[in-house]
Design a protein around this motif. Structure first.
Motif, PDB file in Angstrom:
ATOM      1  N   ARG A   1      57.208  72.481  44.439  1.00  8.74           N
ATOM      2  CA  ARG A   1      56.227  73.402  44.918  1.00  8.74           C
ATOM      3  C   ARG A   1      56.645  74.681  45.306  1.00  8.74           C
ATOM      4  N   ALA A   2      57.540  74.533  46.735  1.00 10.04           N
ATOM      5  CA  ALA A   2      58.269  75.593  46.781  1.00 10.04           C
ATOM      6  C   ALA A   2      59.148  76.224  46.073  1.00 10.04           C
ATOM      7  N   ARG A   3      59.834  75.420  44.928  1.00 10.59           N
ATOM      8  CA  ARG A   3      60.503  75.903  43.897  1.00 10.59           C
ATOM      9  C   ARG A   3      59.326  76.991  43.423  1.00 10.59           C
ATOM     10  N   GLN A   4      58.696  76.015  42.856  1.00 12.70           N
ATOM     11  CA  GLN A   4      58.357  76.982  41.708  1.00 12.70           C
ATOM     12  C   GLN A   4      57.510  78.120  42.973  1.00 12.70           C
ATOM     13  N   ARG A   5      57.376  78.011  43.507  1.00 12.05           N
ATOM     14  CA  ARG A   5      56.522  79.195  44.354  1.00 12.05           C
ATOM     15  C   ARG A   5      58.100  80.080  44.895  1.00 12.05           C
ATOM     16  N   GLY A   6      59.194  80.159  44.870  1.00 14.24           N
ATOM     17  CA  GLY A   6      60.004  80.891  45.234  1.00 14.24           C
ATOM     18  C   GLY A   6      60.050  80.866  47.300  1.00 14.24           C
ATOM     19  N   LYS A   7      59.631  80.336  47.512  1.00 19.10           N
ATOM     20  CA  LYS A   7      59.151  80.154  49.205  1.00 19.10           C
ATOM     21  C   LYS A   7      60.217  79.126  49.897  1.00 19.10           C
TER      22      LYS A   7
ATOM     23  N   GLY B   1      60.940  52.062  53.867  1.00 19.53           N
ATOM     24  CA  GLY B   1      60.657  51.304  54.638  1.00 19.53           C
ATOM     25  C   GLY B   1      60.028  51.181  54.958  1.00 19.53           C
ATOM     26  N   GLU B   2      58.731  51.293  55.416  1.00 15.99           N
ATOM     27  CA  GLU B   2      57.721  51.376  55.487  1.00 15.99           C
ATOM     28  C   GLU B   2      57.065  49.847  54.035  1.00 15.99           C
ATOM     29  N   GLN B   3      57.354  50.506  52.498  1.00 17.39           N
ATOM     30  CA  GLN B   3      57.081  49.904  51.786  1.00 17.39           C
ATOM     31  C   GLN B   3      57.694  48.168  51.682  1.00 17.39           C
ATOM     32  N   ALA B   4      59.716  48.754  51.601  1.00 16.10           N
ATOM     33  CA  ALA B   4      60.381  46.888  52.237  1.00 16.10           C
ATOM     34  C   ALA B   4      59.251  45.827  53.445  1.00 16.10           C
ATOM     35  N   ILE B   5      58.521  46.310  54.166  1.00 17.76           N
ATOM     36  CA  ILE B   5      57.881  45.714  55.344  1.00 17.76           C
ATOM     37  C   ILE B   5      56.831  45.086  54.675  1.00 17.76           C
ATOM     38  N   ASP B   6      56.475  45.826  53.885  1.00 22.82           N
ATOM     39  CA  ASP B   6      54.697  45.575  53.680  1.00 22.82           C
ATOM     40  C   ASP B   6      54.916  44.748  52.891  1.00 22.82           C
ATOM     41  N   THR B   7      56.092  44.738  51.893  1.00 24.18           N
ATOM     42  CA  THR B   7      56.798  44.059  51.081  1.00 24.18           C
ATOM     43  C   THR B   7      57.841  42.842  50.569  1.00 24.18           C
ATOM     44  N   GLY B   8      58.247  42.720  51.706  1.00 27.73           N
ATOM     45  CA  GLY B   8      59.034  41.798  52.573  1.00 27.73           C
ATOM     46  C   GLY B   8      59.786  40.936  51.519  1.00 27.73           C
ATOM     47  N   ARG B   9      59.973  42.854  50.878  1.00 32.81           N
ATOM     48  CA  ARG B   9      61.607  42.729  49.353  1.00 32.81           C
ATOM     49  C   ARG B   9      62.459  43.306  50.145  1.00 32.81           C
ATOM     50  N   ALA B  10      63.997  43.308  49.478  1.00 33.19           N
ATOM     51  CA  ALA B  10      64.494  44.622  49.640  1.00 33.19           C
ATOM     52  C   ALA B  10      64.753  45.378  48.116  1.00 33.19           C
ATOM     53  N   LEU B  11      64.340  46.936  48.850  1.00 34.18           N
ATOM     54  CA  LEU B  11      63.984  48.025  47.686  1.00 34.18           C
ATOM     55  C   LEU B  11      65.472  48.549  47.138  1.00 34.18           C
ATOM     56  N   ASP B  12      65.298  48.807  46.864  1.00 32.08           N
ATOM     57  CA  ASP B  12      66.308  49.817  46.247  1.00 32.08           C
ATOM     58  C   ASP B  12      66.059  51.216  46.368  1.00 32.08           C
ATOM     59  N   TRP B  13      67.195  52.171  46.818  1.00 30.08           N
ATOM     60  CA  TRP B  13      66.422  53.907  46.822  1.00 30.08           C
ATOM     61  C   TRP B  13      66.018  54.047  45.357  1.00 30.08           C
ATOM     62  N   PRO B  14      65.151  54.561  45.495  1.00 30.45           N
ATOM     63  CA  PRO B  14      64.428  54.880  44.113  1.00 30.45           C
ATOM     64  C   PRO B  14      65.070  55.967  43.356  1.00 30.45           C
ATOM     65  N   THR B  15      65.153  55.762  41.851  1.00 26.98           N
ATOM     66  CA  THR B  15      65.997  56.969  40.965  1.00 26.98           C
ATOM     67  C   THR B  15      65.374  58.116  40.437  1.00 26.98           C
ATOM     68  N   ASP B  16      63.503  58.325  41.058  1.00 20.93           N
ATOM     69  CA  ASP B  16      63.562  58.721  39.590  1.00 20.93           C
ATOM     70  C   ASP B  16      62.729  60.165  40.649  1.00 20.93           C
ATOM     71  N   LEU B  17      63.809  60.373  41.821  1.00 25.66           N
ATOM     72  CA  LEU B  17      63.054  61.723  43.267  1.00 25.66           C
ATOM     73  C   LEU B  17      63.102  62.588  42.834  1.00 25.66           C
ATOM     74  N   VAL B  18      63.376  63.696  43.128  1.00 25.44           N
ATOM     75  CA  VAL B  18      63.251  65.130  42.608  1.00 25.44           C
ATOM     76  C   VAL B  18      64.443  65.437  42.508  1.00 25.44           C
ATOM     77  N   THR B  19      64.152  66.728  42.378  1.00 26.55           N
ATOM     78  CA  THR B  19      66.258  67.140  42.961  1.00 26.55           C
ATOM     79  C   THR B  19      66.256  68.090  43.915  1.00 26.55           C
ATOM     80  N   VAL B  20      66.237  68.116  45.141  1.00 26.94           N
ATOM     81  CA  VAL B  20      66.935  68.926  46.189  1.00 26.94           C
ATOM     82  C   VAL B  20      67.767  70.122  45.779  1.00 26.94           C
TER      83      VAL B  20
END
Length: 420
Positions: free
Chosen positions: A154-160, A401-420
């Protein structure tokens, strides 16, 4: 750099920090590059409307009052006791609101500051951006990874401008520490140990009539991830900064171990973040022992940096003398020593106790300095390079990290993040 180099004045802060962070090889390590004027531009102060006047909101107001280029022009909070305390910090004629949308519609401000509970950040930020205002929002960014990404989009869309409250990015001690790490002074960084330990429950008194989840919002899952978003976000930003990269996966464990008072968030957590080439960040946080407090230990092959303490230490590796070789020399020299039978065969390897060297200290609070940076960003219409990316990835790391604790699994870094 010496302590004298960090006897900063407001007139020279931007220029000095540019020098301190020059040559580190990435824009996020030198966030002031685009603001390298000797002093902030002249002109009217940037008028800020502050949404949220609790403890953190009032701390921000006090720091805004110290800047040369910003002023508090409006306050918003539906909770009267907080608003009463905040009004004592601003001129008596400062407009006050109980609904942030009414404040946005009333005009009279140039930008918005958000210091509300975490679950409100995304909606209030996007409302402000849609109304045409730059936004400073406290960390963590939002309650979910999806909402963090939506704020960036939204910040990118609004140019703010959208700036998140990671004040260590404006701390001269940390900037000097980063410069020295990037220069190779402590060798290859392979592990960072970070902790934030406190000895208090986080529970606050609730006035007659209720509002438990409004006052103690940090203790409930719908509103906060507890230690992970309220504390860990800061140090995960520092870890990404010094690692010059992002985690590849995270595993962790958490529990409600001590404060069994109806809270839903963990009161202690322990996590391991993997980075490229086998590097690690080990993070712990708890709420019932403050012995080790808040610290980061950035460990390289040649030394260690502890920026929270403002110290840098070199590795000390005295030459080892094998025990049998020493015994042979003693016999040859006629020296007689007791040989323990069944006694201790191992002695603890204690921490290095050398005093280390100072990283220098800034004269002003980095929270105030980040608002001077925000004020200049609002004036120019250009965000400080690298800050939003640092905040976004730190928030993602904390929530993953919260999700990893909750699930008890090692979680990979997401691949679908927005471009900053």
């Amino acid at each position: 750099m010496t302590d004298d180099d960090f006897a900063l004045s407001r007139r020279s802060f931007l220029d000095r920090v540019l020098v301190a962070s020059a040559g580190v090889g990435m824009s996020v390590a030198a966030p002031w590059t685009a603001l390298a004027a000797a002093e902030p531009a002249s002109g009217p102060r940037v008028r800020l409307g502050v949404i949220g006047t609790g403890d953190r909101g009032r701390a921000l107001i006090q720091n805004i009052n110290k800047t040369r280029n910003c002023t508090v022009a409006a306050l918003c909070d539906p909770f009267a006791p907080h608003m009463a305390k905040a009004r004592a910090l601003v001129p008596a004629n400062t407009p006050v609101f109980t609904d942030h949308r009414a404040m946005l519609d009333a005009k009279g401000i140039d930008a918005v500051v958000i210091a509300t509970p975490l679950d409100l950040h995304a909606r209030q930020t996007m409302d402000a951006l849609d109304a045409g205002y730059p936004v400073f929002c406290e960390k963590a960014m939002a309650r979910t990874i999806a909402d963090c990404g939506a704020m960036v989009t939204r910040a990118r869309q609004r140019g703010k401008v959208l700036q998140i409250g990671h004040q260590r990015l404006f701390n001269p001690t940390y900037l000097n520490a980063l410069k020295r790490a990037k220069s190779g002074e402590i060798g290859t960084i392979t592990q960072i140990r970070a902790s934030w330990h406190r000895n208090r429950s986080w529970r606050r008194d609730v006035p007659a009539g209720g509002q438990e989840r409004e006052i103690n919002w940090r203790l409930y899952r719908a509103r906060s991830a507890g230690l992970m978003t309220e504390l860990a976000t800061h140090q995960l930003q520092v870890a990404n900064w010094f690692m010059d990269g992002l985690p590849t996966r995270v595993m962790g464990s958490g529990s409600i171990c001590f404060w069994k008072d109806g809270r839903e968030v963990y009161d202690q957590v322990a996590l391991i973040y993997d980075y490229a080439e086998g590097r690690k960040v080990i993070y712990t946080s708890m709420l019932n022992n403050a012995r080790y407090g808040c610290e980061e230990q950035i460990q390289g092959s040649k030394g260690t940096i502890e920026p929270e303490l403002g110290r840098i230490y070199q590795e000390v590796q005295p030459a080892a003398v094998p025990a049998l070789a020493k015994m042979r020399k003693d016999v040859q020299a006629g020296r007689k020593n007791t040989v323990p039978i069944g006694g201790a065969t191992w002695f603890p390897e204690l921490p290095v106790t050398t005093p280390g060297d100072s990283l220098g200290w800034g004269e002003y609070d980095e929270t105030m300095l980040q608002f001077e940076g925000f004020g200049e960003a609002v004036r120019s219409g250009k965000e400080v390079p690298g800050l939003l990316a640092q905040a976004y990835y730190a928030s993602v790391a904390s929530l993953l990290g919260e999700q990893a604790i909750d699930t008890g699994r090692a979680l990979d870094w997401p691949t679908d993040l927005v471009t900053v």
